[in-house]
Design an enzyme around this catalytic site. Structure first.
Site, mmCIF file in Angstrom:
data_model
loop_
_atom_site.group_PDB
_atom_site.id
_atom_site.type_symbol
_atom_site.label_atom_id
_atom_site.label_comp_id
_atom_site.label_asym_id
_atom_site.label_seq_id
_atom_site.Cartn_x
_atom_site.Cartn_y
_atom_site.Cartn_z
ATOM 1 C CE1 TYR A 151 40.250 49.224 52.529
ATOM 2 C CE2 TYR A 151 38.215 48.196 51.833
ATOM 3 C CZ TYR A 151 38.882 49.223 52.459
ATOM 4 O OH TYR A 151 38.173 50.239 53.012
ATOM 5 C CD GLN A 210 74.905 37.949 62.811
ATOM 6 O OE1 GLN A 210 74.993 36.795 63.204
ATOM 7 N NE2 GLN A 210 75.178 38.990 63.593
ATOM 8 C CB CYS A 219 38.452 56.599 36.481
ATOM 9 S SG CYS A 219 38.039 55.259 35.368
ATOM 10 C CD GLU A 258 30.789 50.094 38.239
ATOM 11 O OE1 GLU A 258 31.112 51.178 37.712
ATOM 12 O OE2 GLU A 258 31.584 49.428 38.937
ATOM 13 C CG HIS A 307 43.179 55.914 35.953
ATOM 14 N ND1 HIS A 307 42.740 55.914 37.253
ATOM 15 C CD2 HIS A 307 42.294 55.167 35.254
ATOM 16 C CE1 HIS A 307 41.640 55.181 37.339
ATOM 17 N NE2 HIS A 307 41.350 54.717 36.139
ATOM 18 C CD GLU A 343 45.478 57.781 38.759
ATOM 19 O OE1 GLU A 343 45.112 58.721 38.028
ATOM 20 O OE2 GLU A 343 44.757 56.796 39.031
HETATM 21 N N1 GLN Z 1 33.786 51.433 37.761
HETATM 22 C C1 GLN Z 1 33.969 52.404 36.737
HETATM 23 C C2 GLN Z 1 34.085 51.765 35.363
HETATM 24 O O1 GLN Z 1 34.338 50.597 35.250
HETATM 25 C C3 GLN Z 1 35.158 53.277 37.007
HETATM 26 C C4 GLN Z 1 36.462 52.557 36.891
HETATM 27 C C5 GLN Z 1 37.602 53.284 37.531
HETATM 28 O O2 GLN Z 1 37.393 54.235 38.263
HETATM 29 N N2 GLN Z 1 38.816 52.841 37.292
HETATM 30 O O3 GLN Z 1 33.947 52.448 34.362
#
Ligand code: GLN
Length: 544
Positions: free
Chosen positions: A54, A193, A389, A413, A515, A517
């Protein structure tokens, strides 16, 4: 050949310095030069890894597992040079290593100061990029922040010293400023300037100005800016507001001959510009005929930069599918409240129904149940779904809860005491105490099972994608998950960790632990994004 170009910014932040620096990099690559990109960030964090998305936007991960500023993502999308830990320099890193050297007694009793020690460390790191890479022709160094900020002074001072030491043709200063328009549309050059004056006070005379403006600056305005700033009018360029895409900016600069002026100033002869890939990309942009609506169900939606690489990758995937991708951002907490994903994601909801759902990465418990609801809805409604992920972990939680009937199925988690920890801490993470740089990070190989969506997406070659996580699919549930129909379609070499899950009998429902992306480019979309958008487009065009 080792040339340096320092890109600084003035007047205000968010002018697109990263895109301007990257676009210049793309143009110089078009001239056949090997370009390396470096970002200097004035913050005291060692890296961006511990910052809230954020606050600071996404954390971009490099092959070698550095958690860096999102500008490195811009570099990766516009240019093709290697990017690693060394390409991201922060005040925190610089001070950490100077203090470490001081403790080792390496300053031989001298008093350690900002100049020359901090600036010396910055210069050393910049020079190392060129020095350790025999192929590097030009190093473009983007200096974060705005001239006049206290924090960026040591970086500008290091740039001043390097420009002086390397000589005029070997090191250039490119300064980006803003030309605002006031009532009546009149363009104002005064902030520019003042900004150049602030650079001169730092001892740097910009060689080239790139002015961010609503429209192309005319010749008299450029001459006026030149008169006040000691920059030739032929070296004053406009980065005007584009209505197409940021990826047109290299071509906009090319039409103004930015690359030609830079090469002249550096005394470099080069081949003619080859920008075919960029023009072809713009052709694809203009030829888009379909429209697909993708619901992004996440929790850092207010700041566009939080999921920057994901949004860019969706756009790239659209280019390869002749489709304009419309992003429908849905705060996952809202799905929790409504408890009916259909109301929000379905035809009567936001954006009159999405053609695909993407759940991106994330951390922490907030909003998780909304993401699980989104996955369950996409699974049961045959809507293409892409989980990245955390989005993959959410798929597994949904399967545990709603297919296997384990109501408390969860990731440890979010619920450390669950009787069904379908996602659990990676073994290697058990003893980790520090937060910074301690996840499973960087590139690892993934091996896909033939016949799966992931295998089709990547083809025969090795799959090398980047990771950033602490939790994983729990191997103790492999058998039950598979027997109940969930497809485990990719693994780490040797099969130790599950890297990809797919829904059976579903048009395209896939979750990846990595990831993809980060490696997507406007000129070559990430394979999984490409196929996800193809599935969403098929759904949209079938009018379902
Ligand atoms: N929180 C999750 C983990 O640590 C996913 C992490 C993420 O999406 N980058 O495995």
């Amino acid at each position: 050949m080792n040339k340096f170009i320092f890109v600084s910014g003035g007047v205000c932040s968010s002018l697109g310095k990263g895109v301007a620096a990257s676009s210049l990099g793309a143009l110089l690559e078009g001239r056949g030069l090997n370009v390396r990109m470096v970002k200097c960030d004035p913050y005291i964090n060692i890296d961006a890894g511990t910052m809230n998305p954020y606050q600071h936007g996404e954390v971009y991960v490099t092959d070698d597992g550095a958690e860096t500023d999102l500008d490195l993502g811009n570099y990766a999308r516009f240019t093709s040079g290697p990017l690693s830990r060394a390409n991201s320099i922060t005040t925190g890193q610089v001070y950490e290593s100077v203090i470490r050297k001081e403790r080792q007694g390496r300053y031989l009793g001298r008093c350690v100061q900002v100049i020359p020690h901090i600036t010396g460390e910055i210069k050393e790191r910049i020079l190392r990029i060129a020095g350790e890479d025999a192929e590097a022709d030009v190093v473009i160094v983007e200096i974060g922040g705005t001239v006049g900020d206290i924090e960026s002074i040591p970086f500008l001072e290091a740039a001043r010293q390097l420009i002086h030491e390397q000589g005029k043709t070997n090191a250039l200063s490119v300064h980006l400023t803003l030309i605002p328009s006031v009532a009546g549309g009149e363009l104002k050059t005064k902030p520019t300037q003042h900004s150049v004056k602030a650079m001169q006070e730092q001892g740097i005379q910009p060689d080239i100005l790139i002015c961010r403006a609503p429209v192309m600056l005319d010749e008299p305005t450029r001459r006026k800016i030149a008169l006040f700033t000691n920059v030739e009018s032929g070296a004053v360029f406009t980065s005007y507001d584009v209505e197409t895409t940021i990826y047109e900016i290299p071509l906009i600069f090319y039409e103004q001959k930015l690359d030609q002026v830079v090469l002249q100033k550096m005394g470099v002869e080069s081949r003619h510009a080859d920008l075919k890939a960029w023009y072809a990309m713009m052709d694809r942009f203009k030829a888009r005929t379909a429209a697909v609506r993708i619901g992004i169900v996440g929790k850092y939606l207010d700041l566009h930069d939080s999921y920057k690489s994901i949004y860019e990758a969706l756009f790239h995937a659209g280019l390869e599918n002749s489709a304009a991708v419309e992003l429908i951002k849905i705060d996952s907490a809202r799905l929790e409240e409504a408890d009916r994903a259909e109301d929000i994601l379905g035809p009567s909801g936001l954006g009159s129904g999405v053609d695909g759902v993407l759940v991106p990465g994330g951390f922490g418990e907030r909003g998780i149940n909304g993401m699980v609801a989104a996955a369950a809805w996409a699974r049961t409604s045959n809507i293409p779904y892409f989980g990245i992920c955390l989005g993959m972990q959410v798929m597994v939680i949904d399967w545990g809860r709603h297919v296997l009937g384990w109501e408390d199925a969860d990731s440890t988690e979010f619920n450390a005491g669950t009787a069904h920890p379908v996602i659990s801490l990676l073994e290697e993470q058990a003893a980790v105490k520090d937060y910074g740089g301690t996840m499973r990070l960087g590139t690892g190989e993934t091996v896909a099972e033939p016949g799966s969506h992931i295998f089709r997406a990547y083809g025969e070659g090795p799959i090398l994608e980047r990771h950033r996580h602490r939790y994983e699919f729990s191997n103790q549930y492999r058998r039950e998950m598979q027997e109940s129909g969930l497809r485990l379609t990719a693994f780490t070499p040797g099969g130790g960790l599950v890297e990809c899950v797919e829904w059976p009998e579903h048009p395209w429902g896939l979750g990846a632990q990595f990831h993809p992306e980060f490696k997507s480019k406007p000129t070559a979309a990430s394979p999984l994004f490409r196929d996800f958008i193809a599935a969403a487009r098929d759904r949209a065009s079938a009018g379902l």
